[in-house]
Design a protein around this motif. Sequence first.
Motif, PDB file in Angstrom:
ATOM      1  N   ASN A 161      64.500  41.070  30.666  1.00 59.93           N
ATOM      2  CA  ASN A 161      63.857  40.392  31.862  1.00 59.93           C
ATOM      3  C   ASN A 161      63.432  41.307  32.935  1.00 59.93           C
ATOM      4  OD1 ASN A 161      64.164  37.797  30.707  1.00 59.93           O
ATOM      5  ND2 ASN A 161      66.265  37.978  30.989  1.00 59.93           N
ATOM      6  N   LEU A 162      63.050  42.754  32.554  1.00 56.73           N
ATOM      7  CA  LEU A 162      62.479  43.633  33.609  1.00 56.73           C
ATOM      8  C   LEU A 162      61.117  43.608  33.535  1.00 56.73           C
ATOM      9  CD1 LEU A 162      64.921  46.533  32.338  1.00 56.73           C
ATOM     10  CD2 LEU A 162      65.042  45.348  34.543  1.00 56.73           C
ATOM     11  N   PRO A 163      60.484  43.856  34.818  1.00 58.34           N
ATOM     12  CA  PRO A 163      58.841  44.020  34.955  1.00 58.34           C
ATOM     13  C   PRO A 163      58.477  44.783  33.948  1.00 58.34           C
ATOM     14  CG  PRO A 163      60.240  44.179  36.908  1.00 58.34           C
ATOM     15  CD  PRO A 163      61.251  44.419  36.249  1.00 58.34           C
ATOM     16  N   PRO A 164      57.264  44.616  33.573  1.00 59.40           N
ATOM     17  CA  PRO A 164      56.498  45.271  32.352  1.00 59.40           C
ATOM     18  C   PRO A 164      56.366  46.770  32.997  1.00 59.40           C
ATOM     19  CG  PRO A 164      55.339  43.151  32.499  1.00 59.40           C
ATOM     20  CD  PRO A 164      56.515  43.227  33.858  1.00 59.40           C
ATOM     21  N   LEU A 165      56.237  46.968  34.265  1.00 59.97           N
ATOM     22  CA  LEU A 165      55.816  48.276  34.776  1.00 59.97           C
ATOM     23  C   LEU A 165      57.001  49.021  34.310  1.00 59.97           C
ATOM     24  CD1 LEU A 165      53.881  49.681  36.375  1.00 59.97           C
ATOM     25  CD2 LEU A 165      54.773  49.130  38.433  1.00 59.97           C
ATOM     26  N   PHE A 166      58.175  48.651  34.447  1.00 60.94           N
ATOM     27  CA  PHE A 166      59.382  49.392  34.061  1.00 60.94           C
ATOM     28  C   PHE A 166      59.422  50.149  32.883  1.00 60.94           C
ATOM     29  CE2 PHE A 166      63.653  50.172  32.146  1.00 60.94           C
ATOM     30  CZ  PHE A 166      64.260  50.765  33.133  1.00 60.94           C
ATOM     31  N   GLY A 167      58.904  49.187  31.838  1.00 58.41           N
ATOM     32  CA  GLY A 167      59.012  49.718  30.428  1.00 58.41           C
ATOM     33  C   GLY A 167      57.800  50.596  30.410  1.00 58.41           C
ATOM     34  N   GLY A 168      56.807  50.373  30.863  1.00 56.82           N
ATOM     35  CA  GLY A 168      55.344  51.215  31.059  1.00 56.82           C
ATOM     36  C   GLY A 168      55.880  52.696  31.507  1.00 56.82           C
ATOM     37  N   VAL A 169      56.357  52.631  32.706  1.00 56.82           N
ATOM     38  CA  VAL A 169      56.855  53.935  33.319  1.00 56.82           C
ATOM     39  C   VAL A 169      57.532  54.812  32.498  1.00 56.82           C
ATOM     40  CG1 VAL A 169      57.979  54.945  35.345  1.00 56.82           C
ATOM     41  CG2 VAL A 169      56.025  53.100  35.611  1.00 56.82           C
ATOM     42  N   LEU A 170      58.553  54.184  31.974  1.00 55.00           N
ATOM     43  CA  LEU A 170      59.440  54.783  30.988  1.00 55.00           C
ATOM     44  C   LEU A 170      58.849  55.598  29.899  1.00 55.00           C
ATOM     45  CD1 LEU A 170      62.489  55.551  30.265  1.00 55.00           C
ATOM     46  CD2 LEU A 170      62.512  53.229  28.981  1.00 55.00           C
ATOM     47  N   MET A 171      58.147  54.812  29.077  1.00 59.64           N
ATOM     48  CA  MET A 171      57.277  55.411  28.131  1.00 59.64           C
ATOM     49  C   MET A 171      56.451  56.483  28.751  1.00 59.64           C
ATOM     50  SD  MET A 171      57.151  55.316  25.006  1.00 59.64           S
ATOM     51  CE  MET A 171      57.932  54.059  24.581  1.00 59.64           C
ATOM     52  N   THR A 172      55.900  56.350  29.819  1.00 64.95           N
ATOM     53  CA  THR A 172      54.725  57.426  30.303  1.00 64.95           C
ATOM     54  C   THR A 172      55.423  58.513  30.287  1.00 64.95           C
ATOM     55  OG1 THR A 172      53.425  55.681  31.472  1.00 64.95           O
ATOM     56  CG2 THR A 172      53.293  58.026  32.079  1.00 64.95           C
ATOM     57  N   VAL A 173      56.669  58.494  31.174  1.00 63.42           N
ATOM     58  CA  VAL A 173      57.550  59.881  31.257  1.00 63.42           C
ATOM     59  C   VAL A 173      57.950  60.509  29.874  1.00 63.42           C
ATOM     60  CG1 VAL A 173      59.733  60.647  32.271  1.00 63.42           C
ATOM     61  CG2 VAL A 173      58.357  59.138  33.278  1.00 63.42           C
ATOM     62  N   LEU A 174      58.346  59.925  29.016  1.00 61.18           N
ATOM     63  CA  LEU A 174      58.986  60.114  27.699  1.00 61.18           C
ATOM     64  C   LEU A 174      57.500  61.027  27.014  1.00 61.18           C
ATOM     65  CD1 LEU A 174      61.067  57.196  26.395  1.00 61.18           C
ATOM     66  CD2 LEU A 174      61.792  59.494  27.101  1.00 61.18           C
ATOM     67  N   VAL A 175      56.606  60.299  27.058  1.00 59.89           N
ATOM     68  CA  VAL A 175      55.287  61.000  26.483  1.00 59.89           C
ATOM     69  C   VAL A 175      54.778  61.922  26.975  1.00 59.89           C
ATOM     70  CG1 VAL A 175      52.843  60.434  26.109  1.00 59.89           C
ATOM     71  CG2 VAL A 175      54.536  58.535  25.522  1.00 59.89           C
ATOM     72  N   ILE A 176      54.682  62.004  28.387  1.00 58.37           N
ATOM     73  CA  ILE A 176      54.348  63.414  29.042  1.00 58.37           C
ATOM     74  C   ILE A 176      55.443  64.404  28.660  1.00 58.37           C
ATOM     75  CG2 ILE A 176      54.129  64.437  31.413  1.00 58.37           C
ATOM     76  CD1 ILE A 176      53.026  61.490  32.420  1.00 58.37           C
ATOM     77  N   ALA A 177      56.557  64.286  28.795  1.00 58.75           N
ATOM     78  CA  ALA A 177      57.635  65.218  28.505  1.00 58.75           C
ATOM     79  C   ALA A 177      57.403  65.789  27.101  1.00 58.75           C
ATOM     80  CB  ALA A 177      58.945  64.639  28.642  1.00 58.75           C
ATOM     81  N   THR A 178      57.123  65.099  26.180  1.00 58.19           N
ATOM     82  CA  THR A 178      57.143  65.165  24.616  1.00 58.19           C
ATOM     83  C   THR A 178      55.824  66.030  24.508  1.00 58.19           C
ATOM     84  OG1 THR A 178      58.039  63.218  23.952  1.00 58.19           O
ATOM     85  CG2 THR A 178      56.949  64.468  22.360  1.00 58.19           C
ATOM     86  N   LEU A 179      54.864  65.757  25.118  1.00 57.85           N
ATOM     87  CA  LEU A 179      53.472  66.677  25.058  1.00 57.85           C
ATOM     88  C   LEU A 179      53.500  67.926  25.581  1.00 57.85           C
ATOM     89  CD1 LEU A 179      50.951  63.642  25.642  1.00 57.85           C
ATOM     90  CD2 LEU A 179      51.705  64.826  23.468  1.00 57.85           C
ATOM     91  N   CYS A 180      54.589  68.163  26.234  1.00 58.99           N
ATOM     92  CA  CYS A 180      54.831  69.557  26.950  1.00 58.99           C
ATOM     93  C   CYS A 180      55.538  70.469  25.754  1.00 58.99           C
ATOM     94  CB  CYS A 180      55.714  69.535  28.315  1.00 58.99           C
ATOM     95  SG  CYS A 180      54.805  68.734  29.842  1.00 58.99           S
ATOM     96  N   LEU A 181      56.008  69.850  24.714  1.00 58.08           N
ATOM     97  CA  LEU A 181      56.478  70.713  23.704  1.00 58.08           C
ATOM     98  C   LEU A 181      55.237  71.233  22.819  1.00 58.08           C
ATOM     99  CD1 LEU A 181      59.111  68.015  22.565  1.00 58.08           C
ATOM    100  CD2 LEU A 181      59.490  70.205  24.027  1.00 58.08           C
TER     101      LEU A 181
END
Length: 362
Positions: free
Chosen positions: A112-132
């Motif tokens: 029951n969290l806002p959709p933006l929460f999950g979107g921001v979390l995934m955005t951070v994870l993807v950006i961090a991974t692409l720096c590998l």
Amino acid sequence: MNKQSIQIALAYMSVVIGGGFASGQEVLQFFTGYGLIGIVGTLVSGVLFAFLGMQIARMSSQMQANSHKEVLYRLFGSRIGLLVDVVLSFFLYGVGVVMLAGSGSIFTQEYNLPPLFGGVLMTVLVIATLCLNVKRIINLISAVMPFLLAMVLLITTYSIFSYNASVEALDAAARENNETVTGNWFVGALLYASFNIAVGFPMLAVIGGMTKQPRAAAVGGVLGGLGLGALILLLNIGLFANINQLQGIEMPALALSGRISPILSVVMSIALVCMIYSTAVGMFFAFSARFAKPDTRRFKLVSAATVCVGLVLSLGGFSKLVGTVYPLLGYVGFALILAIAFSWLRSRSAAKAQQAGLNAIS
């Protein structure tokens, strides 16, 4: 079969699984909505996955390709290949956007969290991974696959054996209450295979190019394709068996896990996030690599910018994006399928001609 074959199979499956059927929404629109005949559609897609995966991986290995662009140019020529590359990159970016939206839907439906929460979390994870670097990305994507497979198998197997309505009633409910991507189940199966091949093509081309043994690469493509086909079949049957209880749900697979246990639902939500993450990384990696060389500072900056823009676009909603982006990408994928099939037929004809020449000499 060697370690390289297994790694290729797992990476192929993990890139496709997040965008292709992790949430269940994709399978619902491409197969389950057609009723019983949709099961035949999953078999058609499975065969195509195996054949196309084998051809892409083998061709990339033979070329020792460093990117999917090289394979596209071999298939289409430089001019048409460039056009296909641009169009494909655009739609792969769209799939990455869909993945960000899917992450938002998971956290909304389960917590029951806002959709933006999950979107921001995934955005951070993807950006961090692409720096590998590239090899670390591939290893990371391959590593999460066994866990994802176990979860999908557990949920779908239980769902198949827990249905509470007649097959006739389920067939009617599937046909009447669910939107499908097209009016024909066979076209839907072809579209599903073609859009998923388009999704998996860039990463599969890179992994195949890193393999010096074409035969091992081909075996990995076949294994990955057959594994995908089996999982799609199981998930489709599981959704069909419970279709009368899944109306209006954006994440059907998550809903199925909740029927088994609240704890399993939480575990499944984590698994779904991992699946979506693996596909999102693959899609944004392929798109960013179109504009900058991987493992460079420019690549990291391009990746961060494109993922952030994708977060804004993802606010359009998961189901709506799936129903819009995926069918369009499927039609783009048709061009890939035709080109790969033509290349295969041409290579077979050349091999037969060569063999006939050798026989004539001897």
